[in-house]
Design a protein around this motif. Sequence first.
Motif, mmCIF file in Angstrom:
data_model
loop_
_atom_site.group_PDB
_atom_site.id
_atom_site.type_symbol
_atom_site.label_atom_id
_atom_site.label_comp_id
_atom_site.label_asym_id
_atom_site.label_seq_id
_atom_site.Cartn_x
_atom_site.Cartn_y
_atom_site.Cartn_z
ATOM 1 N N LEU B 74 41.886 53.369 5.240
ATOM 2 C CA LEU B 74 40.500 53.646 4.860
ATOM 3 C C LEU B 74 40.225 55.149 4.798
ATOM 4 O O LEU B 74 39.210 55.574 4.256
ATOM 5 C CB LEU B 74 39.528 52.978 5.842
ATOM 6 N N GLY B 75 41.131 55.932 5.341
ATOM 7 C CA GLY B 75 40.960 57.391 5.294
ATOM 8 C C GLY B 75 39.941 57.916 6.282
ATOM 9 O O GLY B 75 39.318 58.954 6.069
ATOM 10 N N ILE B 76 39.778 57.208 7.388
ATOM 11 C CA ILE B 76 38.799 57.650 8.396
ATOM 12 C C ILE B 76 39.520 58.418 9.483
ATOM 13 O O ILE B 76 39.589 57.997 10.639
ATOM 14 C CB ILE B 76 38.067 56.446 9.038
ATOM 15 N N ASP B 77 40.063 59.579 9.101
ATOM 16 C CA ASP B 77 40.768 60.372 10.098
ATOM 17 C C ASP B 77 39.823 61.392 10.748
ATOM 18 O O ASP B 77 40.159 62.050 11.716
ATOM 19 C CB ASP B 77 41.999 61.047 9.483
ATOM 20 N N ARG B 78 38.642 61.513 10.164
ATOM 21 C CA ARG B 78 37.588 62.342 10.764
ATOM 22 C C ARG B 78 36.256 61.698 10.389
ATOM 23 O O ARG B 78 36.205 60.884 9.472
ATOM 24 C CB ARG B 78 37.679 63.779 10.253
ATOM 25 N N PRO B 79 35.168 62.059 11.099
ATOM 26 C CA PRO B 79 33.895 61.373 10.819
ATOM 27 C C PRO B 79 33.435 61.553 9.377
ATOM 28 O O PRO B 79 33.600 62.630 8.790
ATOM 29 C CB PRO B 79 32.914 62.050 11.781
ATOM 30 N N ILE B 80 32.895 60.508 8.804
ATOM 31 C CA ILE B 80 32.352 60.536 7.453
ATOM 32 C C ILE B 80 30.959 61.165 7.524
ATOM 33 O O ILE B 80 30.124 60.764 8.335
ATOM 34 C CB ILE B 80 32.253 59.106 6.885
ATOM 35 N N ARG B 81 30.711 62.149 6.670
ATOM 36 C CA ARG B 81 29.453 62.897 6.722
ATOM 37 C C ARG B 81 28.429 62.230 5.793
ATOM 38 O O ARG B 81 28.678 62.075 4.604
ATOM 39 C CB ARG B 81 29.704 64.354 6.332
ATOM 40 N N VAL B 82 27.294 61.880 6.361
ATOM 41 C CA VAL B 82 26.312 61.052 5.658
ATOM 42 C C VAL B 82 24.937 61.710 5.698
ATOM 43 O O VAL B 82 24.547 62.295 6.715
ATOM 44 C CB VAL B 82 26.206 59.651 6.330
ATOM 45 N N VAL B 83 24.215 61.643 4.577
ATOM 46 C CA VAL B 83 22.783 61.969 4.592
ATOM 47 C C VAL B 83 22.000 60.697 4.261
ATOM 48 O O VAL B 83 22.465 59.847 3.498
ATOM 49 C CB VAL B 83 22.401 63.086 3.584
ATOM 50 N N GLN B 84 20.838 60.579 4.885
ATOM 51 C CA GLN B 84 19.996 59.397 4.676
ATOM 52 C C GLN B 84 18.733 59.850 3.958
ATOM 53 O O GLN B 84 18.095 60.829 4.357
ATOM 54 C CB GLN B 84 19.643 58.799 6.040
ATOM 55 N N TYR B 103 32.496 57.126 14.040
ATOM 56 C CA TYR B 103 33.151 57.776 12.895
ATOM 57 C C TYR B 103 32.193 58.060 11.744
ATOM 58 O O TYR B 103 32.617 58.327 10.631
ATOM 59 C CB TYR B 103 34.384 56.985 12.432
ATOM 60 N N PHE B 104 30.887 58.007 12.023
ATOM 61 C CA PHE B 104 29.920 58.536 11.060
ATOM 62 C C PHE B 104 29.218 59.731 11.681
ATOM 63 O O PHE B 104 28.885 59.715 12.869
ATOM 64 C CB PHE B 104 28.851 57.489 10.701
ATOM 65 N N LYS B 105 29.008 60.755 10.874
ATOM 66 C CA LYS B 105 28.200 61.878 11.330
ATOM 67 C C LYS B 105 26.996 61.975 10.402
ATOM 68 O O LYS B 105 27.151 62.286 9.221
ATOM 69 C CB LYS B 105 29.024 63.175 11.290
ATOM 70 N N ILE B 106 25.818 61.666 10.923
ATOM 71 C CA ILE B 106 24.607 61.718 10.107
ATOM 72 C C ILE B 106 24.092 63.150 10.168
ATOM 73 O O ILE B 106 23.642 63.615 11.217
ATOM 74 C CB ILE B 106 23.512 60.758 10.640
ATOM 75 N N LEU B 107 24.170 63.836 9.042
ATOM 76 C CA LEU B 107 23.834 65.263 9.031
ATOM 77 C C LEU B 107 22.326 65.471 9.116
ATOM 78 O O LEU B 107 21.855 66.361 9.825
ATOM 79 C CB LEU B 107 24.361 65.918 7.747
ATOM 80 N N ALA B 108 21.577 64.687 8.367
ATOM 81 C CA ALA B 108 20.115 64.827 8.362
ATOM 82 C C ALA B 108 19.520 63.640 7.617
ATOM 83 O O ALA B 108 20.226 62.912 6.909
ATOM 84 C CB ALA B 108 19.692 66.130 7.681
ATOM 85 N N ALA B 109 18.204 63.462 7.786
ATOM 86 C CA ALA B 109 17.481 62.437 7.039
ATOM 87 C C ALA B 109 16.369 63.125 6.249
ATOM 88 O O ALA B 109 15.889 64.192 6.645
ATOM 89 C CB ALA B 109 16.911 61.390 7.985
ATOM 90 N N PHE B 110 15.968 62.526 5.148
ATOM 91 C CA PHE B 110 14.983 63.139 4.260
ATOM 92 C C PHE B 110 13.914 62.118 3.895
ATOM 93 O O PHE B 110 14.221 60.962 3.624
ATOM 94 C CB PHE B 110 15.683 63.662 3.000
ATOM 95 N N ASP B 111 12.659 62.578 3.873
ATOM 96 C CA ASP B 111 11.561 61.672 3.531
ATOM 97 C C ASP B 111 10.499 62.471 2.777
ATOM 98 O O ASP B 111 10.370 63.686 2.968
ATOM 99 C CB ASP B 111 10.968 61.051 4.813
ATOM 100 N N ILE B 112 9.718 61.797 1.939
ATOM 101 C CA ILE B 112 8.673 62.529 1.208
ATOM 102 C C ILE B 112 7.396 62.685 2.041
ATOM 103 O O ILE B 112 6.541 63.498 1.710
ATOM 104 C CB ILE B 112 8.296 61.850 -0.141
ATOM 105 N N ASP B 113 7.278 61.920 3.118
ATOM 106 C CA ASP B 113 6.048 61.951 3.930
ATOM 107 C C ASP B 113 6.088 63.152 4.885
ATOM 108 O O ASP B 113 6.870 63.170 5.840
ATOM 109 C CB ASP B 113 5.943 60.637 4.708
#
Lengths: 205, 205
Positions: B74-84, B103-113
């Motif tokens: 699956l290629g998960i040798d380091r955390p997968i970088r995710v934005v929400q 193995y997920f790294k959530i970098l940041a989340a974004f919202d219009i509110d």
Amino acid sequence: MIPEATIRRLSVYLRCLRRAKARGEDMALSSLLAHRCGVSASLVRKDLSYFGGFGIKGKGYRVDELIRSIEGILGIDRPIRVVQIGVGNLGSAILRYLQQVPYFKILAAFDIDERKWGKRVGEVEIRSCGELGEFLRENPAELGVISIPPDGVQDVIDTLWRGGVKGVMSFALAEIDVPEGMVLQFVDIASELEFLYYKAKKQKK
Amino acid sequence: MIPEATIRRLSVYLRCLRRAKARGEDMALSSLLAHRCGVSASLVRKDLSYFGGFGIKGKGYRVDELIRSIEGILGIDRPIRVVQIGVGNLGSAILRYLQQVPYFKILAAFDIDERKWGKRVGEVEIRSCGELGEFLRENPAELGVISIPPDGVQDVIDTLWRGGVKGVMSFALAEIDVPEGMVLQFVDIASELEFLYYKAKKQKK
């Protein structure tokens, strides 16, 4: 026999077709359907060929006819009766979403937190999890949606089974003894994301 | 070539195996893995046979070895970088859940509110959607998760693409022009439920 992967895509096509119908479109080209559903046009044509060809060369498929055919195959001739167990963030989001889909009827939602009992999400009342068994005797449901922590899933599954529910979707991965004759489907967002990552890496740069 | 359906199941097996490891289990029988993942034992063995047999007759698979093999594929040798993008009920639930998966790294989340800007869900800060493009230039991400209404999806997809994001999961079905080289996956709970209903109806009474 129609492959499971095709059946799975049929309901996606169905959703696209209903949106097309709502916009007043009479015909849908396989290429457009493919584009909107994120699959190839040849796959759309192959999927639809399993239940006879409704396509007209150069014009595509009659939207109405295709909707009725797919509904027939999926057996959605009346609303599917659903109970939801767990009304946290995820459960609330699912409840709100499913209430917008006309062929689902959400009978009730259940939560262990007594502060939620008697409240509503949209039109759906939240009840005590302790009432689930009795509720199902009076209000038969076809599907259950579970969005609670893993530890409680087995008990809920057993109660749903005794209440006649044959299909359950769980958003918590848990080791479950699934009663024979029940279909349990896990939806695990982390697994879906890993799979997406795998596919994205294979793309050309 | 390994079939996509197998790859998809590998990440489910991986999750079961990690839970087994956390419980101190060294070996996992295909029958147990199958039971926990809701598939047949023969399918588990077939899936795992694609990348060589690690099973020991009667004892099953070495948990550690199998975890490393699947991670490699699956290629998960380091955390997968995710934005929400989108921090409503569903977005909040996803954010909380993914933060529990190492193995997920959530970098940041974004919202219009704007009332949400600067707040956090768990450890993850919520930012303005207008900052997404600039954020990605400084903080490259591999995946984007979108949980906003359909109308806004195309703009977000375009911004993610310009920011180098190659894989996107959207919980809103929308007609999207997907940039070539990007993988877009829709997760539609209504479609999943229809498919479940179809399978449940096919069960013996």
